[in-house]
Scaffold this motif. Structure first.
Motif, PDB file in Angstrom:
ATOM      1  N   GLY A  67      51.527 -31.744  54.455  1.00 24.88           N
ATOM      2  CA  GLY A  67      52.710 -32.125  55.231  1.00 24.88           C
ATOM      3  C   GLY A  67      53.527 -31.020  55.720  1.00 24.88           C
ATOM      4  N   SER A  68      54.583 -31.279  56.438  1.00 21.22           N
ATOM      5  CA  SER A  68      55.426 -30.213  56.843  1.00 21.22           C
ATOM      6  C   SER A  68      56.911 -31.032  56.811  1.00 21.22           C
ATOM      7  CB  SER A  68      55.030 -29.662  58.133  1.00 21.22           C
ATOM      8  OG  SER A  68      54.928 -30.678  59.214  1.00 21.22           O
ATOM      9  N   SER A  69      58.010 -30.077  56.772  1.00 17.36           N
ATOM     10  CA  SER A  69      59.135 -30.367  56.720  1.00 17.36           C
ATOM     11  C   SER A  69      59.970 -29.665  57.331  1.00 17.36           C
ATOM     12  CB  SER A  69      59.646 -31.155  55.459  1.00 17.36           C
ATOM     13  OG  SER A  69      59.605 -30.026  54.416  1.00 17.36           O
ATOM     14  N   SER A  70      61.226 -29.755  57.600  1.00 23.13           N
ATOM     15  CA  SER A  70      62.344 -28.834  57.980  1.00 23.13           C
ATOM     16  C   SER A  70      63.500 -28.879  56.808  1.00 23.13           C
ATOM     17  CB  SER A  70      63.281 -29.143  59.254  1.00 23.13           C
ATOM     18  OG  SER A  70      63.681 -30.553  58.987  1.00 23.13           O
ATOM     19  N   TYR A  71      63.970 -27.787  56.696  1.00 22.29           N
ATOM     20  CA  TYR A  71      64.687 -27.472  55.373  1.00 22.29           C
ATOM     21  C   TYR A  71      65.804 -26.766  55.906  1.00 22.29           C
ATOM     22  CZ  TYR A  71      66.376 -25.659  50.866  1.00 22.29           C
ATOM     23  OH  TYR A  71      67.294 -25.506  49.761  1.00 22.29           O
ATOM     24  N   GLN A  72      66.937 -27.430  54.958  1.00 27.09           N
ATOM     25  CA  GLN A  72      68.352 -26.622  55.075  1.00 27.09           C
ATOM     26  C   GLN A  72      69.264 -26.840  53.851  1.00 27.09           C
ATOM     27  OE1 GLN A  72      70.245 -28.088  58.673  1.00 27.09           O
ATOM     28  NE2 GLN A  72      71.283 -26.347  59.149  1.00 27.09           N
ATOM     29  N   SER A  73      70.261 -26.029  53.570  1.00 21.93           N
ATOM     30  CA  SER A  73      71.172 -26.145  52.493  1.00 21.93           C
ATOM     31  C   SER A  73      72.197 -25.304  52.948  1.00 21.93           C
ATOM     32  CB  SER A  73      70.527 -25.400  51.284  1.00 21.93           C
ATOM     33  OG  SER A  73      70.504 -24.082  51.347  1.00 21.93           O
ATOM     34  N   ALA A  74      73.219 -25.528  51.944  1.00 22.07           N
ATOM     35  CA  ALA A  74      74.642 -24.701  52.507  1.00 22.07           C
ATOM     36  C   ALA A  74      74.447 -23.067  52.221  1.00 22.07           C
ATOM     37  CB  ALA A  74      75.400 -25.050  50.951  1.00 22.07           C
ATOM     38  N   GLU A  75      73.305 -22.799  51.623  1.00 17.39           N
ATOM     39  CA  GLU A  75      73.010 -21.350  51.828  1.00 17.39           C
ATOM     40  C   GLU A  75      72.149 -20.821  52.624  1.00 17.39           C
ATOM     41  OE1 GLU A  75      74.035 -20.227  47.084  1.00 17.39           O
ATOM     42  OE2 GLU A  75      72.015 -20.125  47.582  1.00 17.39           O
ATOM     43  N   THR A  76      71.752 -21.399  53.666  1.00 20.01           N
ATOM     44  CA  THR A  76      70.773 -21.399  55.003  1.00 20.01           C
ATOM     45  C   THR A  76      71.686 -21.095  55.970  1.00 20.01           C
ATOM     46  OG1 THR A  76      70.089 -23.667  55.055  1.00 20.01           O
ATOM     47  CG2 THR A  76      68.838 -22.075  53.754  1.00 20.01           C
ATOM     48  N   THR A  77      71.542 -20.409  56.920  1.00 23.35           N
ATOM     49  CA  THR A  77      72.148 -20.374  58.112  1.00 23.35           C
ATOM     50  C   THR A  77      71.688 -21.093  59.251  1.00 23.35           C
ATOM     51  OG1 THR A  77      70.921 -18.257  58.932  1.00 23.35           O
ATOM     52  CG2 THR A  77      72.853 -17.910  57.696  1.00 23.35           C
ATOM     53  N   SER A  78      70.156 -21.276  59.221  1.00 19.89           N
ATOM     54  CA  SER A  78      69.581 -21.944  60.116  1.00 19.89           C
ATOM     55  C   SER A  78      68.416 -23.047  59.399  1.00 19.89           C
ATOM     56  CB  SER A  78      68.824 -21.174  61.154  1.00 19.89           C
ATOM     57  OG  SER A  78      67.797 -20.105  60.596  1.00 19.89           O
ATOM     58  N   VAL A  79      67.644 -23.740  60.274  1.00 13.34           N
ATOM     59  CA  VAL A  79      66.772 -24.714  59.796  1.00 13.34           C
ATOM     60  C   VAL A  79      65.575 -23.996  59.616  1.00 13.34           C
ATOM     61  CG1 VAL A  79      65.336 -26.892  60.447  1.00 13.34           C
ATOM     62  CG2 VAL A  79      67.722 -26.626  60.774  1.00 13.34           C
ATOM     63  N   THR A  80      65.035 -24.141  58.306  1.00 14.00           N
ATOM     64  CA  THR A  80      63.437 -23.400  58.008  1.00 14.00           C
ATOM     65  C   THR A  80      62.574 -24.359  58.096  1.00 14.00           C
ATOM     66  OG1 THR A  80      64.795 -21.866  56.622  1.00 14.00           O
ATOM     67  CG2 THR A  80      62.459 -22.020  56.420  1.00 14.00           C
ATOM     68  N   ASN A  81      61.237 -24.163  58.594  1.00 14.72           N
ATOM     69  CA  ASN A  81      60.080 -24.729  58.784  1.00 14.72           C
ATOM     70  C   ASN A  81      59.340 -24.547  57.585  1.00 14.72           C
ATOM     71  OD1 ASN A  81      60.716 -26.318  61.178  1.00 14.72           O
ATOM     72  ND2 ASN A  81      59.856 -24.471  62.466  1.00 14.72           N
ATOM     73  N   LEU A  82      59.017 -25.646  56.687  1.00 12.37           N
ATOM     74  CA  LEU A  82      58.279 -25.518  55.469  1.00 12.37           C
ATOM     75  C   LEU A  82      56.769 -26.255  55.624  1.00 12.37           C
ATOM     76  CD1 LEU A  82      60.816 -26.477  52.710  1.00 12.37           C
ATOM     77  CD2 LEU A  82      60.268 -24.004  53.766  1.00 12.37           C
ATOM     78  N   ASN A  83      55.787 -25.370  55.702  1.00 13.84           N
ATOM     79  CA  ASN A  83      54.358 -25.667  55.851  1.00 13.84           C
ATOM     80  C   ASN A  83      53.755 -25.809  54.358  1.00 13.84           C
ATOM     81  OD1 ASN A  83      54.361 -26.186  58.679  1.00 13.84           O
ATOM     82  ND2 ASN A  83      54.360 -24.012  58.970  1.00 13.84           N
ATOM     83  N   PRO A  84      52.624 -26.271  54.233  1.00 16.51           N
ATOM     84  CA  PRO A  84      52.006 -26.018  52.999  1.00 16.51           C
ATOM     85  C   PRO A  84      51.883 -24.982  52.367  1.00 16.51           C
ATOM     86  CG  PRO A  84      50.795 -27.713  54.448  1.00 16.51           C
ATOM     87  CD  PRO A  84      51.871 -27.180  55.314  1.00 16.51           C
ATOM     88  N   GLY A  85      52.163 -24.713  51.145  1.00 10.26           N
ATOM     89  CA  GLY A  85      52.284 -23.603  50.456  1.00 10.26           C
ATOM     90  C   GLY A  85      53.741 -22.737  50.314  1.00 10.26           C
ATOM     91  N   SER A  86      54.708 -23.392  51.109  1.00 13.73           N
ATOM     92  CA  SER A  86      56.378 -22.892  51.127  1.00 13.73           C
ATOM     93  C   SER A  86      56.742 -23.321  49.991  1.00 13.73           C
ATOM     94  CB  SER A  86      56.734 -23.830  52.388  1.00 13.73           C
ATOM     95  OG  SER A  86      56.113 -23.053  53.623  1.00 13.73           O
ATOM     96  N   TYR A  87      57.732 -22.649  49.519  1.00 11.40           N
ATOM     97  CA  TYR A  87      58.581 -22.809  48.333  1.00 11.40           C
ATOM     98  C   TYR A  87      60.067 -22.864  48.263  1.00 11.40           C
ATOM     99  CZ  TYR A  87      60.460 -20.897  44.126  1.00 11.40           C
ATOM    100  OH  TYR A  87      61.219 -20.416  42.937  1.00 11.40           O
ATOM    101  N   PHE A  88      60.816 -23.608  47.779  1.00  6.48           N
ATOM    102  CA  PHE A  88      62.460 -23.637  47.475  1.00  6.48           C
ATOM    103  C   PHE A  88      62.637 -23.604  46.220  1.00  6.48           C
ATOM    104  CE2 PHE A  88      61.326 -27.789  49.119  1.00  6.48           C
ATOM    105  CZ  PHE A  88      62.204 -28.680  48.255  1.00  6.48           C
ATOM    106  N   SER A  89      63.603 -23.356  45.757  1.00  9.51           N
ATOM    107  CA  SER A  89      64.217 -23.447  44.388  1.00  9.51           C
ATOM    108  C   SER A  89      65.867 -23.191  44.277  1.00  9.51           C
ATOM    109  CB  SER A  89      63.648 -22.353  43.449  1.00  9.51           C
ATOM    110  OG  SER A  89      64.302 -21.010  43.901  1.00  9.51           O
ATOM    111  N   SER A  90      66.262 -23.628  43.185  1.00  7.39           N
ATOM    112  CA  SER A  90      67.635 -23.517  42.886  1.00  7.39           C
ATOM    113  C   SER A  90      68.103 -23.721  41.296  1.00  7.39           C
ATOM    114  CB  SER A  90      68.405 -24.856  43.827  1.00  7.39           C
ATOM    115  OG  SER A  90      67.981 -25.954  43.081  1.00  7.39           O
TER     116      SER A  90
END
Length: 291
Positions: free
Chosen positions: A235-258
Motif C-alpha cells: 500500500g501507500s500512505s502520507s507521512y508527517q511528524s514534528a520533525e518533517t517540514t512537509s508531507v512525505t509519500n511512503l510507497n512499499p519499501g519506505s522506512y521511518f523510525s524514532s
C-alpha cells in the motif's frame, strides 16, 4: 590617541560563519529523534558482491550489512532468479514486499510466497532462494552482521528452525485483542519476539509485528521505544511528524523510525501493511476515516 581596533578580513569572517553553520547543522542532526527514507531514495548495491550482476540487488534502510551491527535492508530479485545452495553466517528474517518468493531446503518443492508473507532463515542451514514474478522485492533483517554468503559444504546447526508463513496463514487481531492498537480499521499480527532482549531501562523485549490499516485512515503511532522502526510492506500512505517540514509519500519499501517519546502521523491512501520492529511501548491509533 591611537585606535587599536583591528579590521577582520572577509575571508576570516566567512570561515567563522561557515564553521558556526556546520556546527549548527551537526547539532540539529544529532538531536533529531526520527528518520524517514522513501523507497525512491535508497542506494542500491549487490547483496553478494562476489557474484556481481548475478547477485540480487540490496539497499540498506538502516544499519550497515557489512558491519557487526543489526541491519534492515531491501533486496530485489530478477524474474526467474534461483540461487545455488548456500548458507549464511547469521540468521535473518524476510518479508515479501512484492512478487513471489521461495526459500527452503534445496530439495523442497517450491512454495511461492506473495506480498506480506514472512520467513526466517537460520544461520548455517543449507537452502536456496528463488523468485518467480516480473518484479520481486523483500525486506530482510538481521540482528547482527556482517551478512555473508558461504558454500553449502560449510553448513552447521545453530539450534534454530526455519519458519515459512504464507500471507494467507497470518493471524490478524483486532483492537480488543491487543493493547498496541486502538481503532476499528486497524489489525495487528505478531511475528516474533526476542526473549531476554529487554534492556536495563526497558522491560519490553525486542519484537516484530505487522499492522494492517484500511485505506483512507488517519493514523498516529505514539512510541516510547529506544528502537522503533517501520517499513511499508504493502500500500501507500502520507507521512508527517514534528520533525518533517512537509508531507512525505511512503510507497512499499519506505522506512521511518524514532527513538524515545515520539509521534508519527500517517494517512493511508490504500489498504496498507506496515512491518514494525520495536523494543518498547507504542500504540497505534486510528482516527476518523478521510473518505
Amino acid at each position: 590617541m591611537f585606535n587599536h581596533t583591528k579590521i577582520v578580513s572577509p575571508v576570516i569572517l566567512l570561515s567563522i560563519f561557515s564553521a558556526l553553520f556546520t556546527f549548527a547543522v551537526f547539532a540539529a542532526e544529532k538531536s533529531r529523534q526520527s528518520e524517514v527514507t522513501t523507497a525512491e531514495e535508497v542506494n542500491w548495491g549487490y547483496l553478494n558482491p562476489l557474484r556481481g550482476d548475478q547477485s540480487p540487488g540490496a539497499a540498506d534502510l538502516w544499519g550497515d550489512r557489512t558491519k557487526y551491527i543489526a541491519t534492515g535492508m531491501l533486496v530485489r530479485f530478477k524474474k526467474g532468479f534461483s540461487s545455488p545452495p548456500h548458507i549464511h553466517n547469521i540468521s535473518y528474517r524476510g518479508i515479501v514486499i512484492k512478487g513471489a518468493m521461495h526459500n527452503d531446503d534445496p530439495t523442497a518443492e517450491h512454495m511461492w510466497m506473495p506480498t506480506a508473507s514472512y520467513w526466517t532463515q537460520p544461520a548455517g542451514e543449507n537452502h536456496i532462494t528463488a523468485a518467480n514474478d516480473r518484479s520481486n522485492m523483500i525486506y530482510l533483517e538481521i540482528d547482527s552482521g556482517p551478512y555473508l554468503v558461504k558454500p553449502s559444504d560449510q553448513h552447521f546447526d545453530n539450534g534454530e528452525r526455519p519458519v515459512n508463513i504464507h500471507t494467507s496463514n497470518l493471524i490478524w487481531l483486532k483492537s480488543q485483542d491487543s493493547s498496541l492498537i486502538d481503532g476499528d480499521n486497524i489489525q495487528i499480527s505478531y511475528l516474533w519476539k526476542k526473549e531476554g532482549s529487554a534492556s536495563l531501562t526497558n522491560s519490553t523485549p525486542l519484537q516484530g509485528l505487522m499492522l494492517k490499516v484500511t485505506a483512507g485512515t488517519k493514523l498516529t503511532i505514539d512510541s516510547e521505544s529506544e528502537e522503533f522502526r517501520a517499513v511499508v510492506i504493502q500500500g501507500s500512505s502520507s507521512y508527517q511528524s514534528a520533525e518533517t517540514t512537509s508531507v512525505t509519500n511512503l510507497n512499499p519499501g519506505s522506512y521511518f523510525s524514532s527513538t524515545g517519546q515520539f509521534t508519527h502521523q500517517l494517512i493511508t491512501r490504500e489498504d496498507t501493511i506496515f512491518y514494525i520492529r520495536s523494543n518498547g511501548l507504542f500504540i497505534a491509533r486510528t482516527l476518523k476515516r478521510t473518505r
